[in-house]
Design an enzyme around this catalytic site. Sequence first.
Site, PDB file in Angstrom:
ATOM      1  N   TYR A 156      -1.302   0.441   9.933  1.00 43.64           N
ATOM      2  CA  TYR A 156      -1.658  -0.078   8.886  1.00 43.64           C
ATOM      3  C   TYR A 156      -0.453   0.074   7.838  1.00 43.64           C
ATOM      4  O   TYR A 156       0.068  -0.830   7.242  1.00 43.64           O
ATOM      5  CB  TYR A 156      -2.894   0.220   8.107  1.00 43.64           C
ATOM      6  CG  TYR A 156      -3.049  -0.270   6.659  1.00 43.64           C
ATOM      7  CD1 TYR A 156      -3.660  -1.599   6.335  1.00 43.64           C
ATOM      8  CD2 TYR A 156      -2.768   0.420   5.379  1.00 43.64           C
ATOM      9  CE1 TYR A 156      -3.735  -2.224   5.275  1.00 43.64           C
ATOM     10  CE2 TYR A 156      -3.128  -0.095   4.312  1.00 43.64           C
ATOM     11  CZ  TYR A 156      -3.533  -1.440   4.029  1.00 43.64           C
ATOM     12  OH  TYR A 156      -3.840  -1.880   2.814  1.00 43.64           O
ATOM     13  N   LYS A 179       2.046  -3.067   6.816  1.00 40.53           N
ATOM     14  CA  LYS A 179       2.614  -3.234   5.289  1.00 40.53           C
ATOM     15  C   LYS A 179       4.065  -3.255   5.130  1.00 40.53           C
ATOM     16  O   LYS A 179       4.602  -3.708   4.416  1.00 40.53           O
ATOM     17  CB  LYS A 179       1.802  -2.358   4.394  1.00 40.53           C
ATOM     18  CG  LYS A 179       0.438  -3.000   4.501  1.00 40.53           C
ATOM     19  CD  LYS A 179      -0.069  -3.913   3.600  1.00 40.53           C
ATOM     20  CE  LYS A 179      -1.279  -4.420   3.488  1.00 40.53           C
ATOM     21  NZ  LYS A 179      -1.458  -5.787   2.587  1.00 40.53           N
ATOM     22  N   SER A 216       1.063  -1.228   0.104  1.00 39.67           N
ATOM     23  CA  SER A 216      -0.108  -0.182   0.261  1.00 39.67           C
ATOM     24  C   SER A 216       0.835   1.379   0.017  1.00 39.67           C
ATOM     25  O   SER A 216       2.150   1.141   0.499  1.00 39.67           O
ATOM     26  CB  SER A 216      -1.036   0.011   1.189  1.00 39.67           C
ATOM     27  OG  SER A 216      -1.547   1.101   1.509  1.00 39.67           O
TER      28      SER A 216
END
Length: 318
Positions: free
Chosen positions: A145, A149, A121
């Site tokens: 997040y 990632k 991402s």
Amino acid sequence: MKLVVTGGAGFLGARLIGTLLSQGAAPGFPEFSSIVSADLAPCPVTDPRVRSVIGNIADKDFVESIVTPDVVAVYHLAAVVSGQAEADFDLGMAVNLDGTRTLLEACRRLPKPPRFVFASSLAVFGGKLPDLVPDDIAVMPQSSYGAQKAIGELLVNDFSRKGFVDGRVCRLPTIVVRPGKPNAAASSFASGIIREPLAGVESVCPVPAGTRLWISSPATVIANLIHAGSVEGARFEGHRTVNLPGLSVTVAEMLESLERVGGKEARARVGFREDDRVKNIVLSWPGDFDVSRGLSLGFRQDGDFDSVVRSHMGDHGL
């Protein structure tokens, strides 16, 4: 021989599975005869070549039950999305970090290293960035997040360096226009400000009109994920991470396209009400990338945002 797709019941996973089955193995893509969809729900693709298994990728026993010696490739798409991972730290760590390592460890025990495509991402980025962000710049995520990632990227690169998997990390642009309903992702509004107005429903944008986004259509992202599985690992030259090509557009430019393609009435259905939680996450993401490396590897790019809107309208009979 089989493929494993984690997150196979989701929008992206199901579309990937359907496309792989309809077009078959592309040149360089591992030959397969079946696909295992691993998710918390059944895969919506009804085909005798698809087997849905229900379970959590953070569960070692579950992962080992699907990563069997006949696996030639894994698409790791399962994840707790950005907004949810920020709100529930433990859940994000369990799925996005522990689940990724569990899956890699299971692949490590296979007799032959499988192709391993990891969906990463733009959330891995943050801090001061150049106008055009290259593949190899140091990442500085500004969300849980993004951190999860980024760690996943490092793991895939190191497992590849060790010869445990033949990995490739695809940093996905924000996918627009996603069908269905809004989700907990911080980027969910980017589809909502197009999808809802075209369906006659009002939508609220939580970020300023000048916010620049890096976006790609669903069809282009699927084509690029499949291509990622086809590229020979040596072509990545030791750096398995690539920023997938996208379009750099501001929210204002997206709404101009909405008006050109969908009409003034559609544009009038979009309003603005800033949400600091969403804004702080989204504004930490870069809005433009140097994709010369990705294009040289054969990844593709949408032409313009008007065509993205037209494609969505065509797909949904609007």
